[in-house]
Design a protein around this motif. Sequence first.
Motif, PDB file in Angstrom:
ATOM      1  N   ILE A 166       0.874  -1.176   0.000  1.00  0.00           N
ATOM      2  CA  ILE A 166       0.000   0.000   0.000  1.00  0.00           C
ATOM      3  C   ILE A 166       0.907   1.219   0.000  1.00  0.00           C
ATOM      4  CG2 ILE A 166      -1.711   1.312   1.323  1.00  0.00           C
ATOM      5  CD1 ILE A 166      -2.440  -1.452   2.660  1.00  0.00           C
ATOM      6  N   ILE A 167       0.810   2.056  -1.030  1.00  0.00           N
ATOM      7  CA  ILE A 167       1.631   3.261  -1.105  1.00  0.00           C
ATOM      8  C   ILE A 167       0.714   4.392  -1.543  1.00  0.00           C
ATOM      9  CG2 ILE A 167       3.780   4.270  -1.996  1.00  0.00           C
ATOM     10  CD1 ILE A 167       4.171   1.386  -3.347  1.00  0.00           C
ATOM     11  N   GLY A 168       0.471   5.348  -0.667  1.00  0.00           N
ATOM     12  CA  GLY A 168      -0.396   6.430  -1.100  1.00  0.00           C
ATOM     13  C   GLY A 168      -0.869   7.305   0.044  1.00  0.00           C
ATOM     14  N   THR A 169      -2.001   7.945  -0.210  1.00  0.00           N
ATOM     15  CA  THR A 169      -2.565   8.858   0.763  1.00  0.00           C
ATOM     16  C   THR A 169      -3.301   8.072   1.840  1.00  0.00           C
ATOM     17  OG1 THR A 169      -4.531   9.035  -0.603  1.00  0.00           O
ATOM     18  CG2 THR A 169      -2.844  10.712  -0.929  1.00  0.00           C
ATOM     19  N   THR A 170      -3.656   8.772   2.926  1.00  0.00           N
ATOM     20  CA  THR A 170      -4.412   8.141   4.010  1.00  0.00           C
ATOM     21  C   THR A 170      -5.642   9.001   4.288  1.00  0.00           C
ATOM     22  OG1 THR A 170      -3.446   9.390   5.835  1.00  0.00           O
ATOM     23  CG2 THR A 170      -2.184   7.492   5.037  1.00  0.00           C
ATOM     24  N   THR A 172       0.031  13.705  -4.768  1.00  0.00           N
ATOM     25  CA  THR A 172      -0.667  12.740  -5.615  1.00  0.00           C
ATOM     26  C   THR A 172       0.300  11.615  -5.968  1.00  0.00           C
ATOM     27  OG1 THR A 172      -0.044  14.040  -7.533  1.00  0.00           O
ATOM     28  CG2 THR A 172      -2.281  14.356  -6.690  1.00  0.00           C
ATOM     29  N   PRO A 173      -0.229  10.427  -6.217  1.00  0.00           N
ATOM     30  CA  PRO A 173       0.672   9.294  -6.459  1.00  0.00           C
ATOM     31  C   PRO A 173       1.384   9.367  -7.802  1.00  0.00           C
ATOM     32  CG  PRO A 173      -1.624   8.617  -6.652  1.00  0.00           C
ATOM     33  CD  PRO A 173      -1.635  10.016  -6.139  1.00  0.00           C
ATOM     34  N   LEU A 222      11.179   6.069  -4.372  1.00  0.00           N
ATOM     35  CA  LEU A 222      10.911   6.982  -5.486  1.00  0.00           C
ATOM     36  C   LEU A 222       9.440   7.393  -5.552  1.00  0.00           C
ATOM     37  CD1 LEU A 222      12.380   7.929  -8.371  1.00  0.00           C
ATOM     38  CD2 LEU A 222      10.667   6.336  -9.237  1.00  0.00           C
ATOM     39  N   THR A 223       8.565   6.378  -5.492  1.00  0.00           N
ATOM     40  CA  THR A 223       7.138   6.680  -5.671  1.00  0.00           C
ATOM     41  C   THR A 223       6.557   7.333  -4.420  1.00  0.00           C
ATOM     42  OG1 THR A 223       6.516   4.457  -4.895  1.00  0.00           O
ATOM     43  CG2 THR A 223       6.819   4.757  -7.267  1.00  0.00           C
ATOM     44  N   PHE A 224       7.049   6.912  -3.272  1.00  0.00           N
ATOM     45  CA  PHE A 224       6.515   7.487  -2.031  1.00  0.00           C
ATOM     46  C   PHE A 224       6.959   8.945  -1.901  1.00  0.00           C
ATOM     47  CE2 PHE A 224       6.083   7.197   2.820  1.00  0.00           C
ATOM     48  CZ  PHE A 224       4.711   7.364   2.754  1.00  0.00           C
ATOM     49  N   ALA A 225       8.190   9.221  -2.296  1.00  0.00           N
ATOM     50  CA  ALA A 225       8.677  10.602  -2.267  1.00  0.00           C
ATOM     51  C   ALA A 225       7.826  11.469  -3.190  1.00  0.00           C
ATOM     52  CB  ALA A 225      10.140  10.654  -2.682  1.00  0.00           C
ATOM     53  N   HIS A 226       7.526  10.929  -4.362  1.00  0.00           N
ATOM     54  CA  HIS A 226       6.676  11.663  -5.309  1.00  0.00           C
ATOM     55  C   HIS A 226       5.309  11.940  -4.700  1.00  0.00           C
ATOM     56  CE1 HIS A 226       3.960  12.200  -8.762  1.00  0.00           C
ATOM     57  NE2 HIS A 226       5.022  12.683  -9.401  1.00  0.00           N
TER      58      HIS A 226
END
Lengths: 405, 138, 211
Positions: A338-342, A376-377, A366-370
Amino acid sequence: MADLLPEHPDFLWHNPDPQKSYDAVIVGGGGHGLATAYFLAKNHGMTNIAVLEKGWLAGGNMARNTTIIRSNYLWDESAAIYEHALKLWEILPEELEYDFLFSQRGVMNLAHTLGDVRESMRRVGANKLNGVDAEWLDPQQVKELCPILNISDNIRYPVMGATYQPRAGIAKHDHVAWAFARKCDELGVDIIQNCEVTGFLKDGNRVVGVKTNRGTISTEKVGLCAAGHSSVLAEMAGFRLPIQSHPLQALVSELHEPVHPTVVMSNHVHVYVSQAHKGELVMGAGVDSYNGYGQRGSFHVIEHQMAAAVELFPIFARAHVLRTWGGIVDTTLDASPIIGTTPVDNMFVNCGWGTGGFKGTPAAGLTFAHTIATGTPHDLNKPFALERFETGALIDEHGAAAVAH
Amino acid sequence: MLLISCPNCGSRDETEFHYGGQAHVPYPEDPAALDDRQWAEFLFYRDNTKGAFAERWLHSTGCRQWFNLLRDTVTYEIQAVYPMGAARPDRAAAAPESGTASTAPDSTTTGTAAPDISGTSTAPATSAGTTAPEGASK
Amino acid sequence: MADTAALNGINGLRHIRRSPASHLAAALEAGSIEGTVVLREGPFRTMVGLRVDPRSEEGARVVAVAGGLPLRCGDVGGADGVRVLWLGPSEFLVVASEDVHDSLGGTLIDSLTAALGGAPGQVVDLSANRTTFELSGTRARAVLEKGCSLDLHPRSFPPGTALSTEVGNIPVVLEKTGKESFRIFPRASFADFLGRWLLDAMREYASPEVP
């Protein structure tokens, strides 16, 4: 790949006291937390940030995994993110100016039943379509690549073939953490060890600060990278995560001459083996069935794993176990992260990597930093949002995740 | 290796049991009335407590009965064993809905490996008495 | 293999039946050490899976047929050659000799079915589900202790008791039939593995004890 271990490094980062305020705070100083901080600084220019680690740097799952790196996942979404991670692994030693002994010695996933064979061939096909290097090997080819494997018909789960990813391999996990930490430090990131998060400050539904055992820190944004402890942090912040924390065990033997040229994994009999640069055989088991935060599991799990290992590798029969240990893996129902907003504004989560977190480290960062920087993901982690458990767009990777979640 | 006190069979190795996850999760009374969020909660979200956790276990190699444990997920100490349907013992005061929750602690490091079965007598002779089983009397 | 000459029934095909560990017969004989530890297969027992609440009315009817139902873990009920092993609070395994099987002219299963009647529960012929290993001798307990974590000392596992557990990682029902004798009931598909496992565990007792 270097043949010799480098000298033990000098101090690669400072140990600053926490400041009163940061633009972003990453909770968790393991591989994912450090990689996230690195990419926040490098790709998004966010250098007024801190990584908070409740223990010592990279002392959780980063210190406890079996260092396998591969990207031969079944579904498009997973292949994309894991393959991106693999491509990053290939350039990171140069980019981080640190040889962390990334060794692309290949990974084999054995098939032991007709069902395994069909599933494996399907995965090889899917991998090829996604640009992931993958081959199907028959038992004889398996034997050529890994001569110590027992491919006779006369064992309980005979080797009927294997998928093989030549670009996969292993890296030295603590060097990876040190490489990221040094670069983070150079870029101005505060790495703060022995700093345990005890709560969050919120203004309405927006997170505005972090309470720690070393004082309160105000921040614009918070990223959670706490693996097995993600649920505990989420509860502090007032939301739930669909993950369960289980002990996952591994072990090493004493040192041996190089005998094992590749990495062999068997989902069916629950064992995976490689030989570390120093010479230890590194083996992992399946997860313990029960929820646990104890960083230790039950002995019968290791016993089961060793029985499988000795049958597949008769040469191991007289090797001695040097150490065993456990980490806490955060498993999801679809064996995908799970990588994203909460549900909390300005709070982001990266968790649920289960047994596969190490290999995903660069792409997670990389993606979490973005996601943290832009709110936004990234295209790569869009499918891995928390919302998929409501929409039903699950990414079931139980087959490729190797050790069953 | 956990040593688990089955309410029917006594202390047995963990290998005889199957784990059933969080206890006390009722099936929704009216599933059709749930929205996606609520359904996701029921389907995918379970507590992941660090500390005392109420969970279900099945003694699959023994009596094949389900029961509940209250177990610490950090120390793995088993704090209570209680039947399905009974209220969680450490919260029983708050929810006094049912009766027979037994608190039989059985730590992971102590306890007997087998139930004390010495002195048990065979079978109730109730109506059976000396009646020869028909099948065997042939 | 049991002597089959006297047994009729099963459409006259009784003689072609093979027990799950029959292929090990010679190995079991060779591996046995007379007076120390002896292993043999006791095949083809009649076994009936029984589910009934022992305290109910139908339970009482079943008790009348089976010769008593055990009420606690470890207990063994039954009478006159029929033994009823406790598997769970309302689940039992009825074990009797081969010749009481209905296909050979017996009436055990029919009688149990009739006793249960239409009441909640079940009577199922499980005769082909498990085979029986008979392990006896002064070292029998020592052999089992290599792969069974229960306390098998007579003070807690006396003759006349039976427990569902694991031996050599195989789920079995383990019955203590005498001071130094056990019956082990593995499912048929595990018979080969468990038979070989037991033989391996017995092997050391063929050699003189090292003082």
